[in-house]
Design a protein around this motif. Structure first.
Motif, short mmCIF file in Angstrom:
data_model
loop_
_atom_site.label_atom_id
_atom_site.label_comp_id
_atom_site.label_asym_id
_atom_site.label_seq_id
_atom_site.Cartn_x
_atom_site.Cartn_y
_atom_site.Cartn_z
N UNK A 153 0.86 -1.18 0.00
CA UNK A 153 0.00 0.00 0.00
C UNK A 153 0.91 1.24 0.00
N UNK A 154 1.18 1.76 -1.19
CA UNK A 154 2.07 2.92 -1.31
C UNK A 154 3.47 2.55 -0.87
N UNK A 155 3.99 3.25 0.17
CA UNK A 155 5.32 3.01 0.70
C UNK A 155 5.30 2.00 1.85
N UNK A 156 4.15 1.35 2.06
CA UNK A 156 4.01 0.35 3.10
C UNK A 156 3.96 -1.05 2.48
N UNK A 157 4.79 -1.93 3.03
CA UNK A 157 4.80 -3.33 2.60
C UNK A 157 4.53 -4.17 3.85
N UNK A 158 3.73 -5.18 3.68
CA UNK A 158 3.37 -6.00 4.86
C UNK A 158 3.16 -7.45 4.47
N UNK A 185 3.47 -8.38 9.99
CA UNK A 185 4.72 -7.62 9.96
C UNK A 185 4.57 -6.54 8.88
N UNK A 186 4.77 -5.29 9.27
CA UNK A 186 4.63 -4.17 8.33
C UNK A 186 5.95 -3.40 8.28
N UNK A 187 6.39 -3.09 7.06
CA UNK A 187 7.60 -2.30 6.86
C UNK A 187 7.22 -1.00 6.16
N UNK A 188 7.63 0.16 6.77
CA UNK A 188 7.27 1.48 6.25
C UNK A 188 8.56 2.25 5.98
N UNK A 189 8.71 2.71 4.75
CA UNK A 189 9.89 3.49 4.39
C UNK A 189 9.71 4.93 4.87
N UNK A 190 10.64 5.40 5.74
CA UNK A 190 10.59 6.75 6.26
C UNK A 190 11.27 7.72 5.31
N UNK A 191 11.04 9.02 5.57
CA UNK A 191 11.61 10.06 4.69
C UNK A 191 13.13 10.07 4.74
N UNK A 192 13.75 9.71 5.86
CA UNK A 192 15.21 9.73 5.98
C UNK A 192 15.86 8.48 5.44
#
Length: 554
Positions: A172-177, A501-508
């Motif tokens: 879902x966008x920048x979220x992978x789970x 388990x959810x992985x979210x890419x942060x701005x940094x």
């Protein structure tokens, strides 16, 4: 203030007319109530309660003599109980109705649940919730920049899959789970338990219809032939017949009892019962076997169980001319733990009058302060037989069956014992005494006449009561019982849980990892399992990153 429109006494609600269910609607409603799991549990409890009368009063299927005795002891109550089938509980209309309703209810419960379970097995795990923070065991971890969120989720997927989870990936966008679930074996075990319960109900019903049970008392040396007429009592199933009796002979060679003699607190308690028997099938050589308590002999499609035992004094009655008019080893029924035993002898022919003898046998005779006899030890240490003699009508000429263990003295005259003024006849093994009024003589035969004086071992024959049982469904009942136990254990100890388990890419450039779980039912280990997953997963990602950095430097 006006009431809401859905208030119970609202005019708007009162004006609503409920549709009529009709015949089909009522059938559908009844079926839903019957196939409800709570109804099945209630019927199971009701079946257990309905079985209680079967243990309170004798049953014709297992104790027909007990039923006859109950009628004699309770002439007013017994007919009432008979009208409600209290002596035939397990084949009664009301017990069968509960049994069938439970059977239908279980099937109606299990089939829809089985269909739903198979559909759930084919479906993929549900979509990852938007807010994992609301779930059990929620924890967050952050890995530095340079890691890919999709690769992090892929590694979590492999880790969960190796742990027995069914997994599905979502983006879902920048979220992978990854969504994972396991524990469907719990529902499988539950269904196996219920199917096995249905199987037990079917096989028990089938076995009661095609099986049979019969009882026979054998004195040492006697032989039983597996035919209908040879049974003392026989209880066939509804669909069984004489053809189901396989021909064989069973001879009671010896009956041994071992008593406690070392522990004074349990002195005389029986330790072991062993019936040595010889089984002979048609056209085959005789085979030796043993019957013990809870260790039946299996032969001819039947199980031969040991029910009871006692002594069978051999009594011979002769007329005044010395002609034998009666001789037999008569089973005496034990009245206490030390085998003080009661027996009846009936001599209908050969004497001037019909004769009845009521006897007491004492394996080890002792005397109370009142002068009454009793047995102080169950083995043969000082055996004594006492007989009270009655003359008159035995009631055998009317064609009405009577018990061999009871004597109706209403139309008989007592000749010895009681208030007659004549002492009861007392006999030791091998002794003979004259009957009153010159009727003849009675002898207590010694079964071991060659023994030394004072050695009474083997001087009195013993009898054993056998229950001969045929059940064609024993193996099936055992199989379904094992399946029910395995299914129940599986449904109790296999947890049903979901993990995300959810992985979210942060701005940094860093990746934030979220872990959470959800249990169906009680699962006290869920939070620790989620925490362990988070530790293992982040350790794996960090070790992979370290290895990759070292490789780049090289």
């Amino acid at each position: 203030m006006s009431r809401p429109s859905d208030h119970y006494d609202s005019p708007a609600l009162a004006a609503v007319s409920q549709p009529r269910l009709g015949f089909t609607g009522w059938l559908r409603w009844f079926w839903r109530q019957l196939t409800n799991m709570r109804t099945a549990l209630f019927l199971l409890l009701l079946l257990a309660i309905a079985a209680v009368p079967g243990s309170l009063v004798p049953q014709r299927s297992s104790d027909p003599n007990g039923v006859t005795q109950y009628f004699a002891d309770n002439p007013d109550l017994a007919p009432v109980l008979d009208k409600v089938q209290a002596f035939d509980v397990y084949s009664s209309a009301w017990f069968s109705a509960i049994y069938l309703l439970l059977f239908i209810s279980l099937i109606g419960c299990v089939i829809p649940r089985t269909k739903h379970h198979f559909q759930a097995l084919r479906a993929k795990p549900p979509t990852t919730p938007a807010r994992l923070s609301r779930l059990a065991g929620f924890t967050e971890r952050t890995i530095p920049a340079g890691q890919s969120a999709s690769l992090a989720v892929d590694s979590a997927k492999r880790m969960l899959k190796s742990g027995g989870y069914r997994v599905a990936l979502f983006e879902r966008g920048r979220e992978f789970s990854v969504s994972a679930e396991r524990g469907y074996l719990r529902e499988t075990g539950n269904l196996v338990f219920h199917f096995a319960l249905v199987g037990i109900l079917i096989t028990v019903g089938f076995g009661s219809g095609f099986g049979f049970s019969g009882q026979r008392v054998l004195v040492e040396g006697q032989t039983f032939v597996n035919t209908l007429l040879a049974y003392d009592s026989f209880n066939p199933g509804r669909f069984s017949n004489d053809e189901s009796l396989k021909p064989y002979k069973l001879t009671l060679d010896d009956f041994k009892v071992k008593y406690e003699t070392k522990n004074l607190k349990a002195y005389g308690q029986p330790l072991d019962f062993t019936a040595d028997v010889t089984v002979t099938h048609r056209g085959e050589a005789p085979e030796k076997s043993q019957v013990k308590v809870n260790a039946p002999a299996r032969t001819g499609g039947t199980d031969v169980y040991l029910l009871g035992n006692g002594y069978a004094p051999k009594i011979t009655v002769k007329d005044p001319n010395g002609v034998v008019v009666f001789t037999d080893a008569v089973p005496f029924l034990p009245q206490d733990a030390n085998l003080t035993s009661l027996g009846v002898v009936k001599v209908p022919d050969g004497l001037a009058e019909q004769l009845g003898l009521i006897g007491f046998f004492y394996p080890t005779q002792a005397t109370m302060d009142s002068g009454a006899f009793f047995s102080s030890y169950p083995d043969l240490e000082y055996p004594l037989l006492t007989l009270n003699i009655y003359s008159g009508d035995l009631g055998l000429d009317k064609g009405v069956p009577t018990s061999v263990y009871a004597l109706d003295t209403d139309k008989m005259t007592q000749l010895t014992g009681g208030k007659t003024g004549t002492k009861s006849i007392e006999l030791k093994p091998g002794e003979t005494q004259q009957l009153p009024n010159g009727l003849g003589s009675v002898t207590f035969d010694d079964a071991n006449p060659g023994a030394k004086a004072g050695d009474f071992s083997g001087s009195v024959l013993r009898f054993a009561s056998f229950d001969i049982h045929h059940d064609p469904t024993q193996l099936w009942v055992l199989t379904f019982a094992v399946l029910a136990l395995l299914g129940l254990l599986t449904s109790l100890f296999v947890p049903r849980r979901r993990v995300w388990v959810k992985a979210i890419e942060e701005a940094d450039g860093s990746v934030r990892l979220e872990y959470a779980g959800l249990a169906r039912g009680e699962d006290p280990a869920l939070e620790s399992a989620v925490a362990e997953l988070a530790d293992r997963h982040t350790d794996l990602l960090l070790s992979t990153e370290t290895a990759a950095t070292a490789s780049d430097k090289t």
